[in-house]
Design an enzyme around this catalytic site. Structure first.
Site, mmCIF file in Angstrom:
data_model
loop_
_atom_site.group_PDB
_atom_site.id
_atom_site.type_symbol
_atom_site.label_atom_id
_atom_site.label_comp_id
_atom_site.label_asym_id
_atom_site.label_seq_id
_atom_site.Cartn_x
_atom_site.Cartn_y
_atom_site.Cartn_z
ATOM 1 N N ASP A 171 0.844 -1.184 0.000
ATOM 2 C CA ASP A 171 0.000 0.000 0.000
ATOM 3 C C ASP A 171 0.886 1.243 0.000
ATOM 4 O O ASP A 171 1.989 1.235 0.540
ATOM 5 C CB ASP A 171 -0.881 0.039 1.258
ATOM 6 C CG ASP A 171 -1.976 -1.003 1.194
ATOM 7 O OD1 ASP A 171 -2.285 -1.463 0.086
ATOM 8 O OD2 ASP A 171 -2.512 -1.348 2.261
ATOM 9 N N ASP A 177 2.122 5.892 9.126
ATOM 10 C CA ASP A 177 2.648 4.539 8.960
ATOM 11 C C ASP A 177 4.154 4.547 9.199
ATOM 12 O O ASP A 177 4.706 3.681 9.884
ATOM 13 C CB ASP A 177 2.398 4.031 7.538
ATOM 14 C CG ASP A 177 0.951 3.718 7.268
ATOM 15 O OD1 ASP A 177 0.136 3.875 8.174
ATOM 16 O OD2 ASP A 177 0.648 3.315 6.134
ATOM 17 N N GLU A 200 5.626 -4.029 6.964
ATOM 18 C CA GLU A 200 4.972 -3.582 5.731
ATOM 19 C C GLU A 200 5.699 -2.384 5.132
ATOM 20 O O GLU A 200 5.703 -2.199 3.918
ATOM 21 C CB GLU A 200 3.508 -3.211 6.003
ATOM 22 C CG GLU A 200 2.782 -2.779 4.744
ATOM 23 C CD GLU A 200 1.373 -2.281 4.981
ATOM 24 O OE1 GLU A 200 0.719 -1.898 4.001
ATOM 25 O OE2 GLU A 200 0.939 -2.260 6.139
ATOM 26 N N GLU A 201 6.313 -1.578 5.965
ATOM 27 C CA GLU A 201 6.962 -0.357 5.489
ATOM 28 C C GLU A 201 8.418 -0.548 5.067
ATOM 29 O O GLU A 201 9.092 0.427 4.715
ATOM 30 C CB GLU A 201 6.888 0.728 6.576
ATOM 31 C CG GLU A 201 5.491 1.005 7.091
ATOM 32 C CD GLU A 201 4.501 1.316 5.991
ATOM 33 O OE1 GLU A 201 4.905 1.916 4.964
ATOM 34 O OE2 GLU A 201 3.328 0.946 6.135
ATOM 35 N N ASP A 218 2.904 -5.183 11.099
ATOM 36 C CA ASP A 218 2.286 -4.102 10.337
ATOM 37 C C ASP A 218 2.135 -2.959 11.333
ATOM 38 O O ASP A 218 1.329 -3.037 12.252
ATOM 39 C CB ASP A 218 0.926 -4.537 9.799
ATOM 40 C CG ASP A 218 0.251 -3.459 8.952
ATOM 41 O OD1 ASP A 218 0.742 -2.310 8.937
ATOM 42 O OD2 ASP A 218 -0.775 -3.751 8.306
ATOM 43 N N LEU A 220 0.867 0.098 11.376
ATOM 44 C CA LEU A 220 -0.378 0.857 11.530
ATOM 45 C C LEU A 220 -1.381 0.408 10.481
ATOM 46 O O LEU A 220 -1.530 1.015 9.415
ATOM 47 C CB LEU A 220 -0.116 2.360 11.426
ATOM 48 C CG LEU A 220 -1.235 3.264 11.951
ATOM 49 C CD1 LEU A 220 -1.534 2.982 13.420
ATOM 50 C CD2 LEU A 220 -0.863 4.726 11.770
ATOM 51 N N ASP A 221 -2.078 -0.669 10.789
ATOM 52 C CA ASP A 221 -3.113 -1.186 9.897
ATOM 53 C C ASP A 221 -4.323 -0.249 9.907
ATOM 54 O O ASP A 221 -4.701 0.278 10.953
ATOM 55 C CB ASP A 221 -3.549 -2.576 10.366
ATOM 56 C CG ASP A 221 -4.757 -3.079 9.613
ATOM 57 O OD1 ASP A 221 -4.620 -3.404 8.427
ATOM 58 O OD2 ASP A 221 -5.847 -3.110 10.222
ATOM 59 N N GLU A 381 0.414 -9.990 8.550
ATOM 60 C CA GLU A 381 -1.007 -9.769 8.883
ATOM 61 C C GLU A 381 -1.708 -11.103 9.112
ATOM 62 O O GLU A 381 -2.208 -11.374 10.201
ATOM 63 C CB GLU A 381 -1.692 -8.969 7.765
ATOM 64 C CG GLU A 381 -1.220 -7.534 7.666
ATOM 65 C CD GLU A 381 -1.859 -6.761 6.517
ATOM 66 O OE1 GLU A 381 -2.014 -5.533 6.644
ATOM 67 O OE2 GLU A 381 -2.186 -7.382 5.491
#
Length: 444
Positions: A171, A177, A200-201, A218, A220-221, A381
């Site tokens: 994303d 995030d 994720e980042e 993750d 900050l989902d 996740e």
């Protein structure tokens, strides 16, 4: 208050039995290192409250709420909310002031904090794992304080122009995030017990060096919801580092460690940032929920031994994509909405579009939370959440297979995800064709 080396001070003040006290001391010492810290302590009928005067280990947002009982002519009783938490809460100690209690507490009556919970698992929980969990919960407190503050909007507006391009597998990150990722990454590095991490980042796995554990997360989902004050969350999972990866090049070693199947998880959880900040956690012996008490900055055990109902009456999915779904999934949704499924009552739809929030409701009330297209990430996740759900007696599936049995092949691998009550998941899988393979691409 006098300053002491934290271990020596705790040895003299903890009143929960010699062995448990020593275990708590070891955890605190590993958590803080060998540094001399100032610790504000108040002992009231066996209750110890401690506040770290280091910003990275404390909730820095000041709180002024006082819950001292007013003067009454009849015995004080807790309101319905307080009965689910300690019988009396302390005034704010964020500034290092002493603790005043509304009513006397005994050790037996006091609700357990997260450190209590971890310390009572001596022998079953390695000290190093407890240290990693303590650093993670401290990072979640900082994120909660950031999201609850007007500074969050300022961060969002000031950083929007600084976000670069990202790979198609991820994303597009929002500014918070990145801030949350930096908070967790720094906390894990400080722990001294993490060999590698994946986020994720991050484009690839990060290698720290010597350490017993591997953390995937993750940060900050649901961050797209921040501007609308809709709940968001942090997801994490912890593995043991792989001894067989030793001797490999650093990049390959980091990748091998983070691409472990979910069945090898030691612990996982999520932090939900909503009307209250909750931390739901499993260390492989059931799932448990903790609520952040802002009056003294600690997570308090409020939902011990979470047990998702065998069947619910709520489904959570984006119904706007109905006509893109495969026939089997449409039949399943049609049947449960009309009360024609295995359960004779009609289901209701509840959808927040925040994975942690939708799952949290599902764990408490039962039912099923899903994203039928290949959108959610397996490593940081689906695996951590499936482990937590299974420990709460639920199931996690991609529509055909148990999530925890899937071997990840790449860091940002995506797949469909169905989480929830065991009977609901089994009924869904019986329809066969429930994975949305066609993804037209959605613009929001």
């Amino acid at each position: 208050m006098e300053s002491f080396v934290l271990q020596d001070r705790l040895q003299h003040t903890l009143k929960r039995g010699d062995q448990e006290s020593l275990h708590v001391c070891r955890i605190f010492r590993r958590f803080c290192g060998d540094t001399m810290l100032s610790c504000s302590l108040s002992l009231v009928q066996g209750r110890v409250s401690s506040v770290f005067n280091r910003p990275e280990y404390s909730l820095t947002t000041p709180f002024s709420r006082s819950v001292s009982s007013p003067v009454r002519s009849v015995p004080w009783t807790a309101n319905p909310v307080q009965t689910r938490r300690p019988a009396a809460m302390a005034n704010s100690v964020s500034s290092g002031t002493s603790v005043e209690l509304a009513v006397p507490l005994t050790v037996e009556d006091e609700a357990a904090t997260l450190i209590d919970f971890l310390s009572r698992r001596e022998g079953a929980l390695d000290d190093g794992l407890a240290v990693v969990l303590m650093h993670l919960q401290a990072a979640c407190k900082r994120i909660a304080a950031l999201l609850a503050s007007p500074a969050a909007l300022q961060v969002t507006s000031s950083m929007k122009s600084s976000i670069g391009a990202t790979t198609a597998a991820r994303d597009v990150p929002k500014p918070l995030d990145i801030v949350s990722n930096d908070i967790i990454k720094a906390a894990l590095k400080r722990s001294g017990n993490v060999a590698a991490l994946a986020s994720e980042e991050e484009d690839s796995a990060v290698w720290f060096g010597d350490g017993q554990y591997v953390v995937v997360f993750d940060p900050l989902d649901g961050s797209r919801n921040i501007d609308a004050s809709i709940p968001t969350g942090t997801i994490f999972g912890i593995y043991k580092s792989l001894p067989e990866a030793e001797g490999l090049p650093e990049e390959e070693k980091a990748s091998r460690n983070v691409l472990q199947p979910g069945s090898k998880l030691l612990a996982s959880g999520y932090s939900l940032y909503s009307s209250a900040t909750m931390l739901c956690l499993t260390v492989g012996s059931g799932s448990h929920g903790f609520t952040l008490d802002t009056s003294f900055g600690e997570f308090v055990l409020t939902h011990p031994n979470l047990h998702i109902p065998k069947r619910g009456q709520i489904y959570s999915v984006n119904d706007a994509r109905y006509y893109d779904w495969p026939a089997g999934l449409r039949r399943y949704i049609d049947d449960i909405r009309q009360g024609k499924g295995q359960y004779p009552k009609k289901y209701s739809a509840r959808y927040i579009c925040s994975l942690v929030a939708d799952l949290h409701r599902t764990i408490l009330y039962g039912g099923i939370a899903m994203n039928p297209r290949s959108h959610l990430r397996l490593v940081y996740e689906a695996n951590p959440l499936s482990f937590l759900v299974e420990q709460a007696h639920g199931k996690g599936s991609d529509g055909k297979r148990r999530i925890l049995d899937i071997q990840p092949t790449k860091l940002h691998e995506r797949l469909p995800l169905f989480l929830g009550s065991p009977d609901d998941i089994l009924e869904l899988e019986s329809y066969g064709d429930v994975q949305q393979l066609f993804n037209p691409g959605y613009e929001v």
